[in-house]
Scaffold this motif. Structure first.
Motif, PDB file in Angstrom:
ATOM      1  N   LEU A  36       0.862  -1.184   0.000  1.00 18.33           N
ATOM      2  CA  LEU A  36       0.000   0.000   0.000  1.00 18.33           C
ATOM      3  C   LEU A  36       0.896   1.230   0.000  1.00 18.33           C
ATOM      4  CD1 LEU A  36      -2.989   0.856   0.123  1.00 18.33           C
ATOM      5  CD2 LEU A  36      -2.720   1.022   2.594  1.00 18.33           C
ATOM      6  N   GLU A  37       0.775   2.053  -1.045  1.00 17.28           N
ATOM      7  CA  GLU A  37       1.654   3.204  -1.209  1.00 17.28           C
ATOM      8  C   GLU A  37       0.845   4.439  -1.553  1.00 17.28           C
ATOM      9  OE1 GLU A  37       4.675   2.207  -4.064  1.00 17.28           O
ATOM     10  OE2 GLU A  37       4.900   0.205  -3.225  1.00 17.28           O
ATOM     11  N   ASN A  38       1.434   5.611  -1.335  1.00 14.41           N
ATOM     12  CA  ASN A  38       0.777   6.863  -1.715  1.00 14.41           C
ATOM     13  C   ASN A  38       0.574   6.900  -3.223  1.00 14.41           C
ATOM     14  OD1 ASN A  38       0.565   7.915   0.852  1.00 14.41           O
ATOM     15  ND2 ASN A  38       2.392   9.160   0.691  1.00 14.41           N
ATOM     16  N   CYS A  39      -0.551   7.434  -3.640  1.00 14.35           N
ATOM     17  CA  CYS A  39      -0.871   7.583  -5.058  1.00 14.35           C
ATOM     18  C   CYS A  39       0.174   8.467  -5.729  1.00 14.35           C
ATOM     19  CB  CYS A  39      -2.263   8.192  -5.194  1.00 14.35           C
ATOM     20  SG  CYS A  39      -2.748   8.542  -6.896  1.00 14.35           S
ATOM     21  N   HIS A  40       0.663   8.058  -6.892  1.00 21.10           N
ATOM     22  CA  HIS A  40       1.686   8.820  -7.602  1.00 21.10           C
ATOM     23  C   HIS A  40       1.111  10.060  -8.297  1.00 21.10           C
ATOM     24  CE1 HIS A  40      -0.051   6.263 -10.710  1.00 21.10           C
ATOM     25  NE2 HIS A  40       0.383   7.138 -11.582  1.00 21.10           N
ATOM     26  N   VAL A  41      -0.203  10.118  -8.460  1.00 21.09           N
ATOM     27  CA  VAL A  41      -0.822  11.270  -9.134  1.00 21.09           C
ATOM     28  C   VAL A  41      -1.078  12.414  -8.152  1.00 21.09           C
ATOM     29  CG1 VAL A  41      -2.839  12.044 -10.439  1.00 21.09           C
ATOM     30  CG2 VAL A  41      -1.852   9.791 -10.891  1.00 21.09           C
ATOM     31  N   CYS A  42      -1.731  12.113  -7.025  1.00 21.11           N
ATOM     32  CA  CYS A  42      -2.076  13.170  -6.055  1.00 21.11           C
ATOM     33  C   CYS A  42      -1.096  13.220  -4.887  1.00 21.11           C
ATOM     34  CB  CYS A  42      -3.498  12.957  -5.547  1.00 21.11           C
ATOM     35  SG  CYS A  42      -3.694  11.483  -4.514  1.00 21.11           S
ATOM     36  N   ARG A  43      -0.126  12.341  -4.870  1.00 18.59           N
ATOM     37  CA  ARG A  43       0.891  12.255  -3.812  1.00 18.59           C
ATOM     38  C   ARG A  43       0.266  12.036  -2.430  1.00 18.59           C
ATOM     39  NH1 ARG A  43       3.374  15.778  -7.507  1.00 18.59           N
ATOM     40  NH2 ARG A  43       5.426  15.050  -8.108  1.00 18.59           N
ATOM     41  N   GLY A  44      -0.802  11.251  -2.390  1.00 15.36           N
ATOM     42  CA  GLY A  44      -1.403  10.875  -1.111  1.00 15.36           C
ATOM     43  C   GLY A  44      -2.470  11.794  -0.581  1.00 15.36           C
ATOM     44  N   SER A  45      -2.761  12.888  -1.275  1.00 18.44           N
ATOM     45  CA  SER A  45      -3.754  13.846  -0.763  1.00 18.44           C
ATOM     46  C   SER A  45      -5.189  13.387  -1.037  1.00 18.44           C
ATOM     47  CB  SER A  45      -3.543  15.226  -1.377  1.00 18.44           C
ATOM     48  OG  SER A  45      -3.901  15.223  -2.744  1.00 18.44           O
ATOM     49  N   GLY A  46      -5.389  12.579  -2.095  1.00 17.18           N
ATOM     50  CA  GLY A  46      -6.729  12.139  -2.453  1.00 17.18           C
ATOM     51  C   GLY A  46      -7.484  13.132  -3.320  1.00 17.18           C
ATOM     52  N   LYS A  47      -6.885  14.283  -3.579  1.00 23.15           N
ATOM     53  CA  LYS A  47      -7.542  15.332  -4.377  1.00 23.15           C
ATOM     54  C   LYS A  47      -6.731  15.637  -5.622  1.00 23.15           C
ATOM     55  CE  LYS A  47     -10.825  16.047  -1.415  1.00 23.15           C
ATOM     56  NZ  LYS A  47     -12.198  15.693  -1.743  1.00 23.15           N
ATOM     57  N   CYS A  48      -7.426  16.042  -6.689  1.00 22.31           N
ATOM     58  CA  CYS A  48      -6.743  16.424  -7.931  1.00 22.31           C
ATOM     59  C   CYS A  48      -5.866  17.641  -7.673  1.00 22.31           C
ATOM     60  CB  CYS A  48      -7.759  16.778  -9.010  1.00 22.31           C
ATOM     61  SG  CYS A  48      -8.566  15.354  -9.728  1.00 22.31           S
ATOM     62  N   LYS A  49      -4.750  17.678  -8.366  1.00 23.89           N
ATOM     63  CA  LYS A  49      -3.836  18.831  -8.252  1.00 23.89           C
ATOM     64  C   LYS A  49      -4.203  19.876  -9.274  1.00 23.89           C
ATOM     65  CE  LYS A  49      -1.133  17.324  -5.019  1.00 23.89           C
ATOM     66  NZ  LYS A  49      -1.009  17.957  -3.789  1.00 23.89           N
TER      67      LYS A  49
END
Length: 49
Positions: A36-49
């Motif tokens: 289980l790792e931080n999302c590479h797209v949002c870097r773990g925030s869960g929200k779109c950048k």
């Protein structure tokens, strides 16, 4: 008023993704384990950048 950022589409807003990673056993064999790792797209925030 600014709209809140939408949930990340890659991790569905969780901020985490499960990857399968190889792990070498003491006898030299390789098994696949879930990581289980931080999302590479949002870097773990869960929200779109």
């Amino acid at each position: 008023m600014a709209k809140p950022a939408p949930d990340c589409g890659c991790c569905n807003g969780t901020g985490q993704l499960t990857y399968e990673r190889p792990k070498r056993q003491p006898d030299g064999s390789v098994i696949w384990v879930n990581s289980l790792e931080n999302c590479h797209v949002c870097r773990g925030s869960g929200k779109c950048k």
